[in-house]
Design a protein around this motif. Structure first.
Motif, mmCIF file in Angstrom:
data_model
loop_
_atom_site.group_PDB
_atom_site.id
_atom_site.type_symbol
_atom_site.label_atom_id
_atom_site.label_comp_id
_atom_site.label_asym_id
_atom_site.label_seq_id
_atom_site.Cartn_x
_atom_site.Cartn_y
_atom_site.Cartn_z
ATOM 1 N N UNK A 219 31.850 -30.854 -55.599
ATOM 2 C CA UNK A 219 32.031 -29.899 -56.483
ATOM 3 C C UNK A 219 32.716 -28.748 -56.163
ATOM 4 N N UNK A 220 32.622 -28.380 -54.721
ATOM 5 C CA UNK A 220 33.540 -27.481 -54.174
ATOM 6 C C UNK A 220 34.846 -27.781 -54.464
ATOM 7 N N UNK A 221 35.465 -28.962 -54.017
ATOM 8 C CA UNK A 221 36.740 -29.199 -54.185
ATOM 9 C C UNK A 221 37.265 -28.993 -55.625
ATOM 10 N N UNK A 222 36.287 -29.451 -56.632
ATOM 11 C CA UNK A 222 36.759 -29.122 -58.123
ATOM 12 C C UNK A 222 36.829 -27.608 -58.231
ATOM 13 N N UNK A 223 35.807 -26.828 -57.863
ATOM 14 C CA UNK A 223 35.799 -25.497 -57.955
ATOM 15 C C UNK A 223 36.992 -24.673 -57.360
ATOM 16 N N UNK A 224 37.248 -24.902 -56.237
ATOM 17 C CA UNK A 224 38.524 -24.240 -55.374
ATOM 18 C C UNK A 224 39.670 -24.739 -56.102
ATOM 19 N N UNK A 225 39.844 -25.959 -56.632
ATOM 20 C CA UNK A 225 41.105 -26.201 -57.397
ATOM 21 C C UNK A 225 41.245 -25.308 -58.409
ATOM 22 N N UNK A 226 40.008 -25.247 -59.371
ATOM 23 C CA UNK A 226 40.203 -24.591 -60.518
ATOM 24 C C UNK A 226 40.514 -23.048 -60.210
ATOM 25 N N UNK A 227 39.692 -22.409 -59.138
ATOM 26 C CA UNK A 227 40.106 -20.949 -58.822
ATOM 27 C C UNK A 227 41.505 -20.833 -58.408
ATOM 28 N N UNK A 228 42.055 -21.886 -57.681
ATOM 29 C CA UNK A 228 43.567 -21.722 -57.290
ATOM 30 C C UNK A 228 44.351 -21.331 -58.345
ATOM 31 N N UNK A 229 44.151 -22.165 -59.544
ATOM 32 C CA UNK A 229 45.248 -21.815 -60.465
ATOM 33 C C UNK A 229 44.939 -20.428 -61.294
ATOM 34 N N UNK A 230 43.513 -20.209 -61.018
ATOM 35 C CA UNK A 230 43.471 -18.668 -61.607
ATOM 36 C C UNK A 230 44.093 -17.575 -60.702
ATOM 37 N N UNK A 231 43.965 -17.815 -59.541
ATOM 38 C CA UNK A 231 44.633 -16.944 -58.417
ATOM 39 C C UNK A 231 46.423 -16.957 -58.670
ATOM 40 N N UNK A 232 46.706 -17.939 -58.712
ATOM 41 C CA UNK A 232 48.181 -18.021 -59.104
ATOM 42 C C UNK A 232 48.501 -17.011 -60.462
ATOM 43 N N UNK A 233 47.893 -17.595 -61.251
ATOM 44 C CA UNK A 233 48.095 -17.020 -62.809
ATOM 45 C C UNK A 233 47.897 -15.348 -62.647
ATOM 46 N N UNK A 234 46.898 -14.884 -61.719
ATOM 47 C CA UNK A 234 46.793 -13.552 -61.719
ATOM 48 C C UNK A 234 48.158 -12.690 -60.872
ATOM 49 N N UNK A 235 48.492 -13.630 -59.872
ATOM 50 C CA UNK A 235 49.555 -13.046 -58.945
ATOM 51 C C UNK A 235 50.815 -13.109 -59.788
ATOM 52 N N UNK A 236 51.005 -13.786 -60.764
ATOM 53 C CA UNK A 236 52.177 -13.864 -61.647
ATOM 54 C C UNK A 236 52.113 -12.911 -62.469
#
Length: 238
Positions: A219-236
């Motif tokens: 579950x954590x691997x899926x959650x962190x993968x989803x969060x990583x996409x949101x992080x990159x979108x926020x930085x962009x």
């Protein structure tokens, strides 16, 4: 049983990078009703133990506002000392971010990550780590753009998420009502590629088996993968 989201689904996550005009990097992050204000401040100095060693430092401070919970908590500054939970969490945040920073490429400067919990509903430390990476990424981008550093010292992403076993079921991203009734709760600090930086896991009432722990890891691997996409979108968008 959850009725508002699936067992492997995050709460609604929002990351606002434009709210602080003074800090070199900032991210106001929300995991459902949990909201943490993360700022990154660049200081042209290092702690005494690093002076003249040609490397920098990344550290963190964490705190909760008095009315972040349903009853008012006193300010730690008024008591004259930090509580053990506060110290433990801010050390975790600092370790988590330093794990993805080449301190020599940062040069002899320090980046301080301040994480202030505005509202708590479970997962404040994981939200703080996830938001702090965004604030740190923005601050490092500014150093690169201004020519203060030549090479990018931030070589990986890091995000964190809570998981737990509640009524025999593995759940991702626990809110407080779930966390307080969990038979096991765990915090995973990971890279989106699956690299583990730190795991904090505790069983309540009775020991848990490895198959249950591995279910939380998935579950954590899926959650962190989803969060990583949101992080990159926020930085962009910063």
């Amino acid at each position: 049983m959850r009725t508002d989201r699936h067992v492997d689904q995050l709460r609604p996550v929002d990351i606002d990078t434009g709210f602080n005009r003074h800090a070199e990097g900032s991210a106001l992050i929300s995991f459902g009703h949990t909201r943490v204000n993360c700022t990154a401040s660049v200081e042209e100095k290092v702690p005494p133990f690093l002076r003249n060693k040609g490397k920098g430092w990344v550290t963190a401070e964490y705190g909760m506002l008095p009315r972040a919970t349903n009853t008012r908590g006193g300010r730690e500054a008024a008591r004259g000392k930090q509580g053990g939970r506060t110290v433990e969490i801010q050390r975790l945040i600092g370790r988590s971010l330093r794990a993805v920073v080449d301190l020599e490429k940062l040069g002899e400067r320090q980046i301080v990550l301040d994480c202030d919990v505005l509202q708590a509903d479970g997962g404040t430390r994981t939200a703080a780590i996830t938001g702090s990476w965004v604030a740190l990424r923005i601050a490092v981008n500014k150093l690169l753009a201004e020519g203060l550093i030549e090479e990018d010292p931030l070589f990986a992403q890091v995000a964190a998420i809570s998981c737990g076993v509640v009524e025999g079921e593995a759940l991702l991203d626990l809110e407080y009502s779930e966390d307080s009734n969990a038979q096991m709760d765990a915090n995973f600090v990971m890279t989106p590629e699956g690299g583990i930086i730190e795991i904090q896991a505790t069983a309540e009432d009775k020991p848990m088996h490895w198959d249950e722990v591995l279910a939380l890891k998935a579950l954590a691997e899926k959650g962190v993968g989803d969060l990583a996409k949101l992080q990159l979108a926020a930085v962009a968008q910063s």
